[in-house]
Motif scaffolding. Structure first.
Motif, short mmCIF file in Angstrom:
data_model
loop_
_atom_site.label_atom_id
_atom_site.label_comp_id
_atom_site.label_asym_id
_atom_site.label_seq_id
_atom_site.Cartn_x
_atom_site.Cartn_y
_atom_site.Cartn_z
N ARG A 38 4.92 -26.91 -28.86
CA ARG A 38 4.27 -26.53 -30.12
C ARG A 38 5.22 -26.70 -31.31
NH1 ARG A 38 0.30 -24.13 -32.68
NH2 ARG A 38 0.70 -22.54 -34.25
N MET A 39 6.43 -26.18 -31.16
CA MET A 39 7.43 -26.28 -32.24
C MET A 39 7.71 -27.74 -32.60
SD MET A 39 10.28 -23.44 -31.13
CE MET A 39 11.50 -24.07 -32.26
N ILE A 40 7.98 -28.54 -31.60
CA ILE A 40 8.31 -29.94 -31.85
C ILE A 40 7.12 -30.67 -32.46
CG2 ILE A 40 8.99 -32.14 -30.82
CD1 ILE A 40 10.50 -30.44 -28.65
N GLY A 41 5.94 -30.46 -31.91
CA GLY A 41 4.73 -31.11 -32.44
C GLY A 41 4.50 -30.77 -33.90
N LEU A 42 4.64 -29.51 -34.24
CA LEU A 42 4.44 -29.10 -35.64
C LEU A 42 5.53 -29.68 -36.53
CD1 LEU A 42 3.34 -25.38 -35.12
CD2 LEU A 42 1.88 -27.34 -35.77
N ALA A 43 6.78 -29.66 -36.08
CA ALA A 43 7.87 -30.21 -36.87
C ALA A 43 7.75 -31.71 -37.06
CB ALA A 43 9.21 -29.88 -36.21
N GLU A 44 7.16 -32.39 -36.09
CA GLU A 44 6.96 -33.84 -36.16
C GLU A 44 5.65 -34.21 -36.84
OE1 GLU A 44 9.14 -36.32 -35.21
OE2 GLU A 44 10.62 -34.75 -34.80
N HIS A 45 4.92 -33.21 -37.31
CA HIS A 45 3.65 -33.41 -38.03
C HIS A 45 2.63 -34.19 -37.21
CE1 HIS A 45 5.75 -31.74 -41.43
NE2 HIS A 45 6.69 -32.65 -41.27
N VAL A 46 2.52 -33.83 -35.94
CA VAL A 46 1.54 -34.43 -35.06
C VAL A 46 0.13 -34.04 -35.54
CG1 VAL A 46 0.68 -34.39 -32.68
CG2 VAL A 46 3.12 -34.47 -33.11
N ASP A 47 -0.81 -34.96 -35.49
CA ASP A 47 -2.16 -34.65 -35.94
C ASP A 47 -2.77 -33.56 -35.06
OD1 ASP A 47 -4.25 -35.98 -33.93
OD2 ASP A 47 -2.56 -37.37 -34.16
N GLU A 48 -3.77 -32.88 -35.59
CA GLU A 48 -4.36 -31.71 -34.95
C GLU A 48 -4.92 -32.00 -33.55
OE1 GLU A 48 -7.97 -28.75 -36.13
OE2 GLU A 48 -6.61 -29.31 -37.77
N TYR A 83 9.99 -41.12 -16.71
CA TYR A 83 10.70 -41.23 -17.99
C TYR A 83 10.98 -42.66 -18.42
CZ TYR A 83 11.64 -36.55 -16.21
OH TYR A 83 11.52 -35.30 -15.67
N ASP A 84 10.60 -43.64 -17.63
CA ASP A 84 10.99 -45.01 -17.94
C ASP A 84 10.01 -45.74 -18.87
OD1 ASP A 84 8.99 -45.19 -16.05
OD2 ASP A 84 10.01 -46.67 -14.81
N SER A 85 8.87 -45.17 -19.14
CA SER A 85 7.91 -45.85 -20.02
C SER A 85 7.09 -44.81 -20.80
CB SER A 85 6.98 -46.76 -19.21
OG SER A 85 6.29 -46.00 -18.23
N ILE A 86 7.79 -43.99 -21.55
CA ILE A 86 7.11 -42.96 -22.33
C ILE A 86 6.39 -43.61 -23.51
CG2 ILE A 86 7.44 -40.92 -23.79
CD1 ILE A 86 9.78 -40.15 -21.92
N THR A 87 5.08 -43.40 -23.55
CA THR A 87 4.26 -43.92 -24.64
C THR A 87 3.42 -42.78 -25.20
OG1 THR A 87 2.55 -44.54 -23.06
CG2 THR A 87 4.11 -46.25 -23.69
N GLY A 88 3.35 -42.70 -26.48
CA GLY A 88 2.56 -41.66 -27.14
C GLY A 88 3.43 -40.47 -27.50
N ILE A 89 3.21 -39.95 -28.68
CA ILE A 89 4.01 -38.82 -29.17
C ILE A 89 3.77 -37.57 -28.34
CG2 ILE A 89 2.34 -38.11 -30.95
CD1 ILE A 89 6.19 -38.11 -31.33
N ASP A 90 2.55 -37.38 -27.82
CA ASP A 90 2.29 -36.21 -26.98
C ASP A 90 3.11 -36.26 -25.69
OD1 ASP A 90 0.74 -38.36 -26.04
OD2 ASP A 90 -1.11 -37.21 -25.89
N TYR A 91 3.20 -37.42 -25.10
CA TYR A 91 3.99 -37.63 -23.88
C TYR A 91 5.47 -37.39 -24.18
CZ TYR A 91 5.29 -40.49 -19.68
OH TYR A 91 5.77 -40.98 -18.49
N GLN A 92 5.97 -37.97 -25.27
CA GLN A 92 7.37 -37.81 -25.63
C GLN A 92 7.72 -36.34 -25.82
OE1 GLN A 92 9.86 -40.26 -25.92
NE2 GLN A 92 11.17 -38.45 -26.05
N ILE A 93 6.91 -35.64 -26.56
CA ILE A 93 7.19 -34.24 -26.86
C ILE A 93 7.08 -33.38 -25.61
CG2 ILE A 93 6.39 -32.21 -28.14
CD1 ILE A 93 5.63 -34.18 -30.43
N LEU A 94 6.09 -33.62 -24.77
CA LEU A 94 5.96 -32.85 -23.53
C LEU A 94 7.22 -32.99 -22.68
CD1 LEU A 94 4.38 -31.08 -21.54
CD2 LEU A 94 3.33 -33.21 -20.66
N VAL A 95 7.71 -34.20 -22.53
CA VAL A 95 8.91 -34.45 -21.74
C VAL A 95 10.11 -33.73 -22.36
CG1 VAL A 95 10.55 -36.24 -21.03
CG2 VAL A 95 8.09 -36.59 -20.69
N GLU A 96 10.25 -33.83 -23.66
CA GLU A 96 11.37 -33.17 -24.33
C GLU A 96 11.31 -31.65 -24.16
OE1 GLU A 96 11.78 -34.46 -28.41
OE2 GLU A 96 11.97 -36.57 -27.82
N ALA A 97 10.13 -31.08 -24.34
CA ALA A 97 9.97 -29.62 -24.20
C ALA A 97 10.30 -29.18 -22.78
CB ALA A 97 8.54 -29.21 -24.57
#
Length: 159
Positions: A23-33, A101-115
């Motif tokens: 949630r924090m990362i998504g909001l900070a990255e201005h991910v759409d609703e 982790y070798d083909s992360i596509t999409g901001i939701d995927y990236q953020i989930l992995v990071e979190a």
């Protein structure tokens, strides 16, 4: 998911932490609703396959979780009646890939992995060299990198 994991406070705490960091990362990255909703739902259910894996295989490694998690997540999300089929498809896809982790596509995927990594680094007490490698290879968002640096002293070399 708290009820689903009743009696297992470690898993409950894990999913709550992963959700909050996502949630924090998504909001900070201005991910759409719409993406934020999918991201947060996926963060909550991302490890739903663990219990089935333990029962079925006696292990709960990432690959088995990715195999078993999507169907279990689909059942839960469908029963809730809150999400559209398109949303459920994406959430289940994320559950089925959150240890790949070798083909992360999409901001939701990236953020989930990071979190998930932010929580796992702490819970697994990863050594400094491993944290640096994770930062280099996995973390791409500015917010995720800043959290990693702040929490673990990566940027300041305080590891």
């Amino acid at each position: 998911m708290v009820a689903y994991n009743a009696g297992d406070p470690k898993r409950i705490q894990h999913l709550i932490k992963v959700h909050y960091f996502a949630r924090m990362i998504g909001l900070a990255e201005h991910v759409d609703e719409a993406t934020q909703l999918i991201l947060e739902a996926a963060a909550i259910v991302h490890d739903i396959g663990i219990r089935i894996c333990e029962q079925k295989y006696g292990v709960c490694d990432g690959k088995h979780q990715e195999l078993e998690g999507p169907d279990e997540a689909r059942k839960l999300l469908t029963d809730m009646g809150t999400f559209s089929e398109v949303q459920i498809e994406r959430i289940c896809w994320l559950v089925g890939h959150h240890h790949t982790y070798d083909s992360i596509t999409g901001i939701d995927y990236q953020i989930l992995v990071e979190a998930d990594f932010l929580v796992n680094i702490y819970e697994d007490n990863l050594p400094a060299d491993a944290i640096r490698k994770v930062k280099e290879k996995i973390f791409k968002t500015s917010a995720g990198r800043a959290l990693l640096d702040t929490m673990f002293g990566v940027e300041n070399n305080t590891l």
